[in-house]
Design an enzyme around this catalytic site. Structure first.
Site, short mmCIF file in Angstrom:
data_model
loop_
_atom_site.label_atom_id
_atom_site.label_comp_id
_atom_site.label_asym_id
_atom_site.label_seq_id
_atom_site.Cartn_x
_atom_site.Cartn_y
_atom_site.Cartn_z
N ASN A 151 -7.19 -1.86 5.94
CA ASN A 151 -6.76 -2.42 7.22
C ASN A 151 -5.23 -2.45 7.39
OD1 ASN A 151 -6.97 -4.40 9.64
ND2 ASN A 151 -5.84 -5.58 8.10
N VAL A 160 0.81 -1.23 0.00
CA VAL A 160 0.00 0.00 0.00
C VAL A 160 0.85 1.28 0.00
CG1 VAL A 160 -2.04 -1.09 1.06
CG2 VAL A 160 -0.39 0.12 2.52
N TYR A 173 2.75 6.88 16.10
CA TYR A 173 1.66 5.96 15.72
C TYR A 173 0.31 6.63 16.00
CZ TYR A 173 -1.36 1.79 15.75
OH TYR A 173 -2.37 0.89 15.52
N LYS A 178 -2.93 7.38 13.43
CA LYS A 178 -4.28 6.82 13.63
C LYS A 178 -5.30 7.93 13.90
CE LYS A 178 -3.45 2.69 12.56
NZ LYS A 178 -4.19 1.96 11.53
N SER A 192 -7.65 3.40 15.63
CA SER A 192 -7.14 2.69 16.81
C SER A 192 -7.60 3.43 18.05
CB SER A 192 -5.61 2.68 16.78
OG SER A 192 -5.10 2.22 18.01
N1 LIG Z 1 -3.43 -5.20 17.23
C1 LIG Z 1 -3.85 -4.13 17.85
O1 LIG Z 1 -3.80 -4.06 19.09
C2 LIG Z 1 -4.41 -2.95 17.08
C3 LIG Z 1 -5.01 -1.93 17.84
C4 LIG Z 1 -5.54 -0.84 17.17
C5 LIG Z 1 -5.50 -0.76 15.79
N2 LIG Z 1 -4.92 -1.77 15.07
C6 LIG Z 1 -4.91 -1.61 13.61
O2 LIG Z 1 -5.53 -2.72 13.00
C7 LIG Z 1 -4.94 -2.96 11.71
C8 LIG Z 1 -4.52 -4.42 11.62
O3 LIG Z 1 -3.50 -4.62 12.60
P1 LIG Z 1 -3.12 -6.05 13.19
O4 LIG Z 1 -3.09 -5.92 14.64
O5 LIG Z 1 -3.93 -7.12 12.55
O6 LIG Z 1 -1.59 -6.10 12.72
P2 LIG Z 1 -0.76 -7.21 11.95
O7 LIG Z 1 0.65 -6.73 11.99
O8 LIG Z 1 -1.09 -8.55 12.47
O9 LIG Z 1 -1.35 -7.07 10.47
C9 LIG Z 1 -1.10 -5.95 9.67
C10 LIG Z 1 -0.96 -6.41 8.24
O10 LIG Z 1 -0.65 -5.26 7.44
C11 LIG Z 1 0.30 -5.67 6.48
N3 LIG Z 1 1.08 -4.55 5.95
C12 LIG Z 1 2.04 -3.84 6.57
N4 LIG Z 1 2.59 -2.97 5.71
C13 LIG Z 1 1.96 -3.14 4.53
C14 LIG Z 1 2.10 -2.55 3.25
N5 LIG Z 1 3.02 -1.61 3.00
N6 LIG Z 1 1.27 -2.95 2.25
C15 LIG Z 1 0.35 -3.92 2.47
N7 LIG Z 1 0.19 -4.54 3.65
C16 LIG Z 1 1.00 -4.15 4.67
C17 LIG Z 1 1.21 -6.63 7.25
O11 LIG Z 1 1.98 -7.43 6.36
C18 LIG Z 1 0.20 -7.41 8.06
O12 LIG Z 1 -0.24 -8.57 7.39
C19 LIG Z 1 -3.79 -1.97 11.58
O13 LIG Z 1 -4.19 -0.86 10.80
C20 LIG Z 1 -3.53 -1.56 13.01
O14 LIG Z 1 -2.93 -0.29 13.11
C21 LIG Z 1 -4.38 -2.87 15.69
#
Ligand SMILES: NC(=O)c1ccc[n+]([C@@H]2O[C@H](COP(=O)([O-])OP(=O)(O)OC[C@H]3O[C@@H](n4cnc5c(N)ncnc54)[C@H](O)[C@@H]3O)[C@@H](O)[C@H]2O)c1
Length: 258
Positions: free
Chosen positions: A89, A63, A154, A158, A141
């Site tokens: 996402n 992305v 971060y 967000k 987030s």
């Molecule tokens: N896990 C948490 O506690 C949490 C809390 C709040 C928000 N989020 C948000 O939820 C979303 C999903 O997070 P998650 O926890 O599943 O994390 P994760 O790291 O398990 O998954 C994130 C995915 O994004 C992909 N990614 C990263 N850079 C990329 C790029 N340049 N192009 C395409 N894909 C890319 C990664 O390869 C990974 O598969 C994110 O936007 C994150 O900021 C997560």
């Protein structure tokens, strides 16, 4: 099935919340293009889809590369003639004190979390406008709602996603397009696990010590499972939420209530 034959584009599907969403949406009858920068992780997600595999296409898309995003969207339109639901996402987290924060980590946060979301919407919206229908869900987030130690950069991305989503919902409502965000709290995915590992290493304590502290901070005393975030995304994607527009759905177990 709540998403029967809906055409869905999902980014960041190789892991965590994206993976749980892909599995759930497949069960609900969606026709999906699931994408990620991590092809191996995508293949693993595909393997884990038990129902709806035949309606799932995996695509390696970074992305931070607008041309790759555009190709994914154009290919989807060529193949299916429309897109119903877009889920932005893909995300990264980088933490640390500001004076030591590597500039390349800062750029990555902006490029993935903010610009990645922007470009994915930018290339989809013309089709949505033509259809006069579409649903966009972005991933913000709980970090957009509260400060967190060493998370300033971060948090800023967000918060940016939150503002972007809210404002975009105004622009697109006249075209029958709904735009909402989901703000997960601490969710047990590789993103959070890596975050905790780094903090444990920086402080010279065990991973489980930091994890326990994180959990105790939460109102419900535990992290969310990625599936618990995916069900919220599903609700916003279906017509069950047909009058919900411009909102942020916090799925944080009540963390923000304090
Ligand atoms: N896990 C948490 O506690 C949490 C809390 C709040 C928000 N989020 C948000 O939820 C979303 C999903 O997070 P998650 O926890 O599943 O994390 P994760 O790291 O398990 O998954 C994130 C995915 O994004 C992909 N990614 C990263 N850079 C990329 C790029 N340049 N192009 C395409 N894909 C890319 C990664 O390869 C990974 O598969 C994110 O936007 C994150 O900021 C997560």
């Amino acid at each position: 099935m709540r998403l029967k034959d809906k055409i869905v584009i999902l980014t960041g599907a190789a892991s965590g919340i994206g993976r749980a969403t892909a599995i759930l949406f497949a069960k609900e009858g969606a026709i999906q293009i699931i994408s990620d920068i991590n092809k191996e992780g995508l293949k693993e997600t595909y393997k884990l889809i038990t129902k709806g595999k035949e309606n799932t296409i995996i695509m390696k898309v970074d992305v931070t590369k607008p041309a790759e995003i555009k190709d994914m969207i154009d290919i989807t339109i060529e193949k299916y003639g429309r897109i119903d639901i877009l889920i932005c996402n893909a995300g990264v987290v980088k933490v640390g004190p500001i004076e030591d924060f590597p500039d390349e980590d800062y750029d990555l946060l902006i490029d993935v979390n903010l610009k990645g979301t922007y470009y994915t919407c930018k290339y989809t919206v013309p089709y949505f406008k033509k259809q006069r229908y579409g649903v966009i869900i972005t991933l913000s987030s709980v970090a957009a709602h509260m400060g967190k130690i060493y998370h300033a950069n971060y948090c800023s991305t967000k918060s940016g996603v939150l503002g972007f989503t809210r404002a975009l919902s105004l622009d697109l409502a006249p075209y029958g397009i709904r735009v909402n965000s989901v703000s997960p709290g601490a969710t047990d995915t590789p993103m959070l696990q890596n975050d905790v590992s780094k903090q444990a290493k920086d402080r010279g304590v065990d991973y489980n010590v930091v994890k326990r502290e994180f959990e105790e901070e939460r109102v419900m005393g535990r992290w969310a499972r990625p599936e618990e975030i995916a069900t919220g995304i599903l609700f916003l994607a279906t017509d069950e939420s047909s009058y919900i527009n411009g909102v942020d759905l916090r799925i944080d177990g009540g963390w923000k209530i304090r």
